[in-house]
Design a protein around this motif. Structure first.
Motif, PDB file in Angstrom:
ATOM      1  N   ALA A 167       0.808  -1.216   0.000  1.00 35.77           N
ATOM      2  CA  ALA A 167       0.000   0.000   0.000  1.00 35.77           C
ATOM      3  C   ALA A 167       0.842   1.266   0.000  1.00 35.77           C
ATOM      4  O   ALA A 167       0.301   2.350  -0.140  1.00 35.77           O
ATOM      5  N   GLN A 168       2.150   1.147   0.168  1.00 39.01           N
ATOM      6  CA  GLN A 168       2.994   2.331   0.239  1.00 39.01           C
ATOM      7  C   GLN A 168       4.178   2.186  -0.701  1.00 39.01           C
ATOM      8  O   GLN A 168       4.665   1.081  -0.948  1.00 39.01           O
ATOM      9  N   GLY A 169       4.635   3.339  -1.198  1.00 43.11           N
ATOM     10  CA  GLY A 169       5.853   3.361  -2.000  1.00 43.11           C
ATOM     11  C   GLY A 169       5.670   2.972  -3.447  1.00 43.11           C
ATOM     12  O   GLY A 169       6.657   2.790  -4.157  1.00 43.11           O
ATOM     13  N   LEU A 170       4.425   2.826  -3.913  1.00 38.89           N
ATOM     14  CA  LEU A 170       4.179   2.507  -5.317  1.00 38.89           C
ATOM     15  C   LEU A 170       3.740   3.760  -6.058  1.00 38.89           C
ATOM     16  O   LEU A 170       3.039   4.606  -5.502  1.00 38.89           O
ATOM     17  N   TRP A 172       6.497  -6.604 -10.096  1.00 40.45           N
ATOM     18  CA  TRP A 172       5.600  -5.620 -10.699  1.00 40.45           C
ATOM     19  C   TRP A 172       6.403  -4.547 -11.428  1.00 40.45           C
ATOM     20  O   TRP A 172       7.587  -4.377 -11.199  1.00 40.45           O
ATOM     21  N   THR A 173       5.714  -3.857 -12.319  1.00 37.49           N
ATOM     22  CA  THR A 173       6.295  -2.701 -13.007  1.00 37.49           C
ATOM     23  C   THR A 173       5.585  -1.448 -12.522  1.00 37.49           C
ATOM     24  O   THR A 173       4.426  -1.497 -12.116  1.00 37.49           O
ATOM     25  N   GLU A 174       6.300  -0.317 -12.569  1.00 34.18           N
ATOM     26  CA  GLU A 174       5.723   0.990 -12.212  1.00 34.18           C
ATOM     27  C   GLU A 174       6.042   2.001 -13.301  1.00 34.18           C
ATOM     28  O   GLU A 174       7.152   2.025 -13.823  1.00 34.18           O
ATOM     29  N   ARG A 207      10.301  -6.186  -6.677  1.00 35.27           N
ATOM     30  CA  ARG A 207      10.055  -7.550  -6.217  1.00 35.27           C
ATOM     31  C   ARG A 207       9.784  -7.512  -4.723  1.00 35.27           C
ATOM     32  O   ARG A 207      10.381  -6.716  -3.988  1.00 35.27           O
ATOM     33  N   ALA A 208       8.889  -8.380  -4.281  1.00 35.57           N
ATOM     34  CA  ALA A 208       8.628  -8.548  -2.858  1.00 35.57           C
ATOM     35  C   ALA A 208       8.204  -9.993  -2.635  1.00 35.57           C
ATOM     36  O   ALA A 208       7.970 -10.740  -3.592  1.00 35.57           O
ATOM     37  N   HIS A 209       8.125 -10.379  -1.368  1.00 31.82           N
ATOM     38  CA  HIS A 209       7.534 -11.675  -1.062  1.00 31.82           C
ATOM     39  C   HIS A 209       6.031 -11.574  -1.288  1.00 31.82           C
ATOM     40  O   HIS A 209       5.468 -10.474  -1.372  1.00 31.82           O
ATOM     41  N   LEU A 210       5.352 -12.688  -1.384  1.00 30.37           N
ATOM     42  CA  LEU A 210       3.929 -12.699  -1.702  1.00 30.37           C
ATOM     43  C   LEU A 210       3.076 -11.975  -0.663  1.00 30.37           C
ATOM     44  O   LEU A 210       1.962 -11.559  -0.959  1.00 30.37           O
ATOM     45  N   ASP A 211       3.607 -11.792   0.546  1.00 29.17           N
ATOM     46  CA  ASP A 211       2.875 -11.044   1.571  1.00 29.17           C
ATOM     47  C   ASP A 211       3.217  -9.557   1.546  1.00 29.17           C
ATOM     48  O   ASP A 211       2.756  -8.792   2.381  1.00 29.17           O
ATOM     49  N   GLY A 212       4.053  -9.138   0.587  1.00 27.09           N
ATOM     50  CA  GLY A 212       4.433  -7.734   0.456  1.00 27.09           C
ATOM     51  C   GLY A 212       5.683  -7.345   1.216  1.00 27.09           C
ATOM     52  O   GLY A 212       6.134  -6.203   1.122  1.00 27.09           O
ATOM     53  N   SER A 213       6.275  -8.262   1.943  1.00 32.80           N
ATOM     54  CA  SER A 213       7.464  -7.942   2.729  1.00 32.80           C
ATOM     55  C   SER A 213       8.717  -7.948   1.852  1.00 32.80           C
ATOM     56  O   SER A 213       8.723  -8.477   0.752  1.00 32.80           O
ATOM     57  N   GLU A 214       9.775  -7.344   2.389  1.00 34.77           N
ATOM     58  CA  GLU A 214      11.090  -7.293   1.745  1.00 34.77           C
ATOM     59  C   GLU A 214      11.029  -6.765   0.319  1.00 34.77           C
ATOM     60  O   GLU A 214      11.569  -7.361  -0.614  1.00 34.77           O
ATOM     61  N   LYS A 215      10.388  -5.638   0.176  1.00 28.89           N
ATOM     62  CA  LYS A 215      10.237  -4.990  -1.128  1.00 28.89           C
ATOM     63  C   LYS A 215      11.577  -4.409  -1.587  1.00 28.89           C
ATOM     64  O   LYS A 215      12.249  -3.721  -0.820  1.00 28.89           O
ATOM     65  N   VAL A 216      11.974  -4.726  -2.830  1.00 31.91           N
ATOM     66  CA  VAL A 216      13.211  -4.196  -3.399  1.00 31.91           C
ATOM     67  C   VAL A 216      12.952  -3.750  -4.839  1.00 31.91           C
ATOM     68  O   VAL A 216      12.048  -4.253  -5.501  1.00 31.91           O
TER      69      VAL A 216
END
Length: 137
Positions: free
Chosen positions: A28-31, A48-50, A59-68
């Protein structure tokens, strides 16, 4: 099974079960205008692409954690993305640079141009075996 989708109006990535239940926001944040999504269930990755002020591939884990951020340079309008599960590569097409490129989906390294066209508006890309398929708007 789950289904993931982007909402570039609200800058969200959401997930729900295939029947629509258990819907929740994964990121929900940083996109900034998320565009396209690819999921690697075996490795537990979401890509995902932005298209926003700073176009990128994340890229992140499926739960949204460790976003890079995997790619942030040399891209403008990254559209579709696709995973080559056998080679562990992530492919994307860019409607502004008229290219299909790929990287190692773990490290983000080994970036290569796979196809470079001119006057094409690449919208989506899919990889299957030795073949690459794309659509041109």
């Amino acid at each position: 099974g789950n289904i993931y989708w982007t909402d570039h109006g609200f800058n969200l990535i959401e997930v729900a079960r295939l029947n629509g239940s258990f819907r929740y926001v994964v990121i929900a944040q940083g996109l900034d205008q998320p565009r396209s999504i690819a999921v690697h269930p075996e490795k537990g990755y979401l890509f995902w692409t932005e298209w926003g002020q700073s176009p990128c591939i994340g890229r992140a884990h499926l739960d949204g954690s460790e976003k890079v951020v995997l790619v942030s340079l040399g891209i403008a309008w990254p559209n579709g993305i696709s995973i080559d599960y056998e080679e562990n590569k992530l492919y994307w097409c860019d409607a502004r640079t008229d290219k299909i490129e790929r990287i190692d989906l773990e490290s983000g390294g080994s970036r290569e141009i796979v196809l470079s066209g001119s006057n094409v508006d690449m919208f989506s890309v899919a990889v299957f075996g030795a073949y690459i398929y794309w659509s041109d708007r």
